[in-house]
Design an enzyme around this catalytic site. Sequence first.
Site, PDB file in Angstrom:
ATOM      1  N   ASN A 194     -28.942  20.292  25.240  1.00  0.00           N
ATOM      2  CA  ASN A 194     -27.839  19.570  25.878  1.00  0.00           C
ATOM      3  C   ASN A 194     -26.539  20.355  25.910  1.00  0.00           C
ATOM      4  OD1 ASN A 194     -27.767  19.357  23.059  1.00  0.00           O
ATOM      5  ND2 ASN A 194     -26.403  17.594  23.164  1.00  0.00           N
ATOM      6  N   GLY A 214       1.943   2.920  -2.799  1.00  0.00           N
ATOM      7  CA  GLY A 214       1.751   3.781  -3.970  1.00  0.00           C
ATOM      8  C   GLY A 214       0.963   5.040  -3.635  1.00  0.00           C
ATOM      9  N   ASN A 267     -43.458   8.739  26.660  1.00  0.00           N
ATOM     10  CA  ASN A 267     -43.899   9.336  25.403  1.00  0.00           C
ATOM     11  C   ASN A 267     -43.350  10.754  25.310  1.00  0.00           C
ATOM     12  OD1 ASN A 267     -45.605  10.733  23.420  1.00  0.00           O
ATOM     13  ND2 ASN A 267     -46.816   8.852  23.459  1.00  0.00           N
ATOM     14  N   ALA A 269       0.827  -1.214   0.000  1.00  0.00           N
ATOM     15  CA  ALA A 269       0.000   0.000   0.000  1.00  0.00           C
ATOM     16  C   ALA A 269       0.857   1.258   0.000  1.00  0.00           C
ATOM     17  CB  ALA A 269      -0.915  -0.011   1.224  1.00  0.00           C
ATOM     18  N   ARG A 318      -3.347   8.955 -10.080  1.00  0.00           N
ATOM     19  CA  ARG A 318      -4.557   9.162 -10.895  1.00  0.00           C
ATOM     20  C   ARG A 318      -5.820   9.414 -10.072  1.00  0.00           C
ATOM     21  NH1 ARG A 318      -5.351   4.621 -14.952  1.00  0.00           N
ATOM     22  NH2 ARG A 318      -4.067   3.329 -13.585  1.00  0.00           N
ATOM     23  N   LYS A 342      -3.870   6.795  -1.716  1.00  0.00           N
ATOM     24  CA  LYS A 342      -4.957   6.059  -2.369  1.00  0.00           C
ATOM     25  C   LYS A 342      -5.679   5.089  -1.444  1.00  0.00           C
ATOM     26  CE  LYS A 342      -4.142   2.977  -5.722  1.00  0.00           C
ATOM     27  NZ  LYS A 342      -3.923   2.561  -7.123  1.00  0.00           N
ATOM     28  N   GLY A 363       0.226  -8.167 -16.148  1.00  0.00           N
ATOM     29  CA  GLY A 363       1.267  -9.173 -16.296  1.00  0.00           C
ATOM     30  C   GLY A 363       0.641 -10.462 -16.826  1.00  0.00           C
ATOM     31  N   GLY A 383       9.218  -0.833  -6.714  1.00  0.00           N
ATOM     32  CA  GLY A 383       8.574  -1.991  -7.334  1.00  0.00           C
ATOM     33  C   GLY A 383       7.936  -2.909  -6.306  1.00  0.00           C
TER      34      GLY A 383
END
Length: 447
Positions: free
Chosen positions: A368, A11, A359, A9, A15, A22, A140, A80
Amino acid sequence: MSAALIILAAGQGTRMQSDLPKVLHQIGHAPLFVHAMAAGATLAPARTVLVAGHGADAVRAAAMAHDPDITVVVQNEQLGTGHAAAQARDALAGFDGDAYVLFGDTPFISATTLQAMADARAHHDIVVLGFQAADPGRYGRLVMAGDTLRRIVEFKDASDEERAITFCNSGVLCCSADPLFDLIDGTRNDNAAGEYYLTDVVEAACARGLSATAIACSEAETMGVNTRADLAAAEAVFQDMRRAEALETGITLQAPDTVFFAFDTVIGRDAVIEPNVVFGPGVTVESGARIRAFSHLEGCHVSAGATVGPYARLRPGAEIGNDAHIGNFVEVKNAEIGEGAKINHLTYIGDADIGAGTNVGAGTITCNYDGVFKHRTVIGQHAFIGSNTMLVAPVNVGDRAMTGSGSVITRDVPPGDLAVARSRQDNKAGLAVRLMDKLRAAKARKE
Ligand code: UD1
Ligand code: CA
């Protein structure tokens, strides 16, 4: 065989056009990497390592919030996928089971698929997850000989013949942790991308006499998120999966396409969800409850037999008791609503306890917040709060007490008492007519 997860994770996700890394973009209110982790969690991993890079601090914080046992390692330069996986080496020191490499931006790999990989590991040293690509594009390519995977060739490096292969690499790989890091060490970056490819471990393993295979999953499972359009498409896929799952487990969705779930939504059998309901994170709805149209729920618990909505908003800490009714334009936050209590119209209940059978009349507000502190309103059982009561917290209303409508309650009301806190009504005989006549006469003089 015990399992460990390595989730890549690092990267940036250029884009996405985003300041956020990302993997922190969300599907169903959970970051992308959490979805990958959840799939992996079905392998009951002994260790989970997240490889962060861009925005590592933010990614670490999100990861720890989700799972304090996770190890987050940082890949400072993105050299990589092989280099990324290698960053997990120290975190997996002493671990002798299987490592599963997953991508943090690929949220839909199923538990069944990971189990099939685990099964295939019984016969091979490396198992790669592939898929038949409708459009193989830049994936790939998996070079197979029978059920042996000989090597993986990246599109950029592939011959025309190899590019014609449609069996593609999803990126998910399983290998005994022991040879994995050695195999990665042997890889080089003299390829078209100038990167250390994780995929090169396959050919290296074969050269050492180890065996590799690939199993296939559906292309849909391998869907990755690279753009905002992908993110929107992934959200749609997630929602469709959750809707189908809800229907299968005995939940009625009157208009499934209009109901939106969060990653962790839990709904019991025989609950009914009407159209246009949105679940934020942290919601549990018990069996037989009914969530009526256009309601928005987050961080709350709705007990069996309760009815919520239409047009209700339940915010974090709303605990709705059995058979309670929360009606239209009612907002409940950090409040416990007792069994069978009714709050049916135009009301704000925040930081409060409402007893069983009480009720609450239309237009009631728990005041509050004093601008600095939040205070609690505690109402007993079978009380009756008249319409448009302002409950200025901190304040208590006892069991079976009543408040007159329009009251501003600033002092505790003892059990059984009726509190009226508004000015007394004064009727001036005939004054309305006399006043109107006078005003109309004044208008006529001006015209
Ligand atoms: C990779 C595979 C390719 C496969 C495809 C499937 C390699 C060499 N190629 O290609 O065979 O078909 O995925 O989508 O593995 N990452 C890091 N650090 C890095 C590089 C990548 O953490 O230095 C992470 C990325 O954040 C991403 C994942 O690894 O989550 C995949 O990286 P990406 O660059 O998208 O790989 P692809 O070129 O798509
Ligand atoms: Ca990719």
